[in-house]
Design a protein around this motif. Sequence first.
Motif, short mmCIF file in Angstrom:
data_model
loop_
_atom_site.label_atom_id
_atom_site.label_comp_id
_atom_site.label_asym_id
_atom_site.label_seq_id
_atom_site.Cartn_x
_atom_site.Cartn_y
_atom_site.Cartn_z
N PRO A 290 0.80 -1.23 0.00
CA PRO A 290 0.00 0.00 0.00
C PRO A 290 0.83 1.28 0.00
N ASP A 291 1.95 1.30 0.74
CA ASP A 291 2.76 2.52 0.74
C ASP A 291 3.38 2.76 -0.64
N GLU A 292 3.73 1.69 -1.33
CA GLU A 292 4.28 1.84 -2.68
C GLU A 292 3.19 2.26 -3.66
N GLY A 293 1.96 1.74 -3.45
CA GLY A 293 0.86 2.17 -4.29
C GLY A 293 0.59 3.67 -4.15
N MET A 294 0.72 4.17 -2.92
CA MET A 294 0.52 5.61 -2.70
C MET A 294 1.65 6.42 -3.32
N ARG A 295 2.88 5.91 -3.22
CA ARG A 295 4.00 6.58 -3.87
C ARG A 295 3.80 6.64 -5.37
N ALA A 296 3.33 5.53 -5.96
CA ALA A 296 3.07 5.50 -7.40
C ALA A 296 1.97 6.49 -7.78
N HIS A 297 0.92 6.56 -6.97
CA HIS A 297 -0.16 7.52 -7.21
C HIS A 297 0.38 8.94 -7.21
N LEU A 298 1.23 9.27 -6.24
CA LEU A 298 1.81 10.60 -6.18
C LEU A 298 2.69 10.87 -7.38
N ASP A 299 3.48 9.87 -7.80
CA ASP A 299 4.32 10.02 -9.00
C ASP A 299 3.45 10.34 -10.22
N LEU A 300 2.35 9.61 -10.36
CA LEU A 300 1.46 9.81 -11.51
C LEU A 300 0.84 11.20 -11.52
N GLN A 301 0.70 11.80 -10.33
CA GLN A 301 0.08 13.12 -10.21
C GLN A 301 1.11 14.24 -10.19
N GLY A 302 2.34 13.94 -10.58
CA GLY A 302 3.36 14.97 -10.64
C GLY A 302 3.78 15.48 -9.28
N GLY A 303 3.61 14.66 -8.25
CA GLY A 303 4.02 15.05 -6.91
C GLY A 303 3.00 15.89 -6.16
N ASP A 304 1.84 16.15 -6.77
CA ASP A 304 0.82 17.00 -6.14
C ASP A 304 -0.22 16.12 -5.47
N ALA A 305 -0.18 16.04 -4.15
CA ALA A 305 -1.09 15.18 -3.39
C ALA A 305 -2.53 15.67 -3.41
N THR A 306 -2.78 16.90 -3.88
CA THR A 306 -4.15 17.42 -3.91
C THR A 306 -4.88 16.99 -5.18
N ARG A 307 -4.16 16.39 -6.11
CA ARG A 307 -4.78 15.99 -7.37
C ARG A 307 -5.36 14.58 -7.28
N GLY A 308 -6.57 14.42 -7.75
CA GLY A 308 -7.14 13.11 -7.98
C GLY A 308 -7.39 12.28 -6.73
N VAL A 309 -8.01 11.13 -6.97
CA VAL A 309 -8.38 10.18 -5.93
C VAL A 309 -7.72 8.85 -6.25
N MET A 310 -7.20 8.19 -5.22
CA MET A 310 -6.65 6.85 -5.40
C MET A 310 -7.64 5.83 -4.85
N MET A 311 -7.91 4.79 -5.65
CA MET A 311 -8.74 3.68 -5.15
C MET A 311 -7.89 2.41 -5.10
N PRO A 312 -7.67 1.84 -3.90
CA PRO A 312 -6.92 0.59 -3.80
C PRO A 312 -7.70 -0.56 -4.45
N ILE A 313 -7.00 -1.37 -5.24
CA ILE A 313 -7.61 -2.55 -5.85
C ILE A 313 -6.71 -3.75 -5.60
N HIS A 314 -7.14 -4.92 -6.09
CA HIS A 314 -6.37 -6.17 -5.98
C HIS A 314 -6.27 -6.63 -4.52
N TRP A 315 -7.37 -6.50 -3.82
CA TRP A 315 -7.43 -6.98 -2.44
C TRP A 315 -8.88 -7.37 -2.14
N GLY A 316 -9.10 -8.15 -1.07
CA GLY A 316 -10.42 -8.37 -0.54
C GLY A 316 -11.22 -9.51 -1.14
N THR A 317 -10.93 -9.93 -2.37
CA THR A 317 -11.78 -10.90 -3.06
C THR A 317 -11.21 -12.30 -3.06
N PHE A 318 -9.88 -12.41 -3.27
CA PHE A 318 -9.22 -13.71 -3.31
C PHE A 318 -8.04 -13.72 -2.34
N ASN A 319 -7.77 -14.85 -1.76
CA ASN A 319 -6.64 -15.01 -0.84
C ASN A 319 -5.44 -15.47 -1.66
#
Length: 399
Positions: A290-319
């Motif tokens: 999850p921390d890497e996913g957030m880092r990737a989200h920030l990278d994609l937004q040009g370092g601006d944490a106020t841009r866009g929404v991140m939705m975590p996926i690939h969890w919860g359905t299968f073990n």
Amino acid sequence: MTGSRPFRPPLDALRPAAFGVDPAGERMARIRRSPHFADGVFVNPEGTRRTPSGSMLKFLPTYFRKEERALRAPVHAVPVHPTTVADLAVPPASGLRLTWMGHSSVLAEIDGRRVLFDPVWSERCSPFCFAGPRRLHPVPVPLAETGPLDAVVISHDHYDHLDMPTVRTLARRTGVAFVVPLGVGAHLEHWGVPADRITELDWHESTRIGELTLTATPARHFCGRALRNTQHTLWASWVVAGPEHRIFHSGDTGYFPGFTAIGERYGPFDATMMQVGAYSEFWPDIHMRPDEGMRAHLDLQGGDATRGVMMPIHWGTFNLAPHPWAEPAEWSKDAAEETGYVVALPKPGEPFEPAGAVPVDPWWRAVAPPISHPWRSPEAPAVIPEPELQREFDLAEER
């Protein structure tokens, strides 16, 4: 007869249909021309130190340890949002609405079009109906009730992202386009999808669906469905850009510095759908924490944490990994609170508009076993500082 050989059925006749087929002919010739294909296989933008197959003997004892196994599933029924056909028939007020169907399956309604990412509606993510990881919650919306679709987008050919029964059902819908990475079209044709409805893309290639532009972008992962893994199908993340909105779906990937370049070229994004589950120390380079996913989200937004929404996926359905079932959601929520990022945490099947009210209620706590929060320790910051990440990659290169 002298010199005769006993009859052996062709291997292909014994191969389960769900395994798909290897690319051949002109499809394989195109794969060989790809700049991302070398020495007979597709290669990652960043090298990987370890892969799941190389770590499996060490991983299995951990996976089957009784006390840890109990943490990897909910203790009560997972709440599924009661979305109806009528709900999905009302256009999003903002022009962008996302519905997480569980794992990496997401219905994106964007600028008047409907795109379904990595649809898996089967009971198991497996080539067999009697074995393999089983769903931990029901499918939120019957496939027939997802409404009209313009495109089905596949990130790669692993069973938890490319599901033969689901593809065969969707193939019967008139006019639905299938947009996939190079080589994956071989599986789809084998399962009955007409060739003229399949578009295969290399990284940074695009196709148009109405006013939407769909672009395959790099990811750090691998491929394969059968016992003989040829690495002849590509894996990808995806950018979908319309006249008013842009979204990003990570597929499966390890963290790598290329997210910054993707953001510079195609971003910023109104929403990112980031893989944050099924991570492990046994395969640190092909799935994100999850921390890497957030880092990737920030990278994609040009370092601006106020841009866009991140939705975590690939969890919860299968073990699929040794971490506790609720850990990806807890870790993502903690990191969001510590950094100020906007993270959407919907129930399976719960539609939301990134420009409107974003679901943040920790619904999983009512059904999950209690877990510790080891990432809160000083040794495991919510977001890894960039210099530390770069040093990690430098060490990997030296190895």
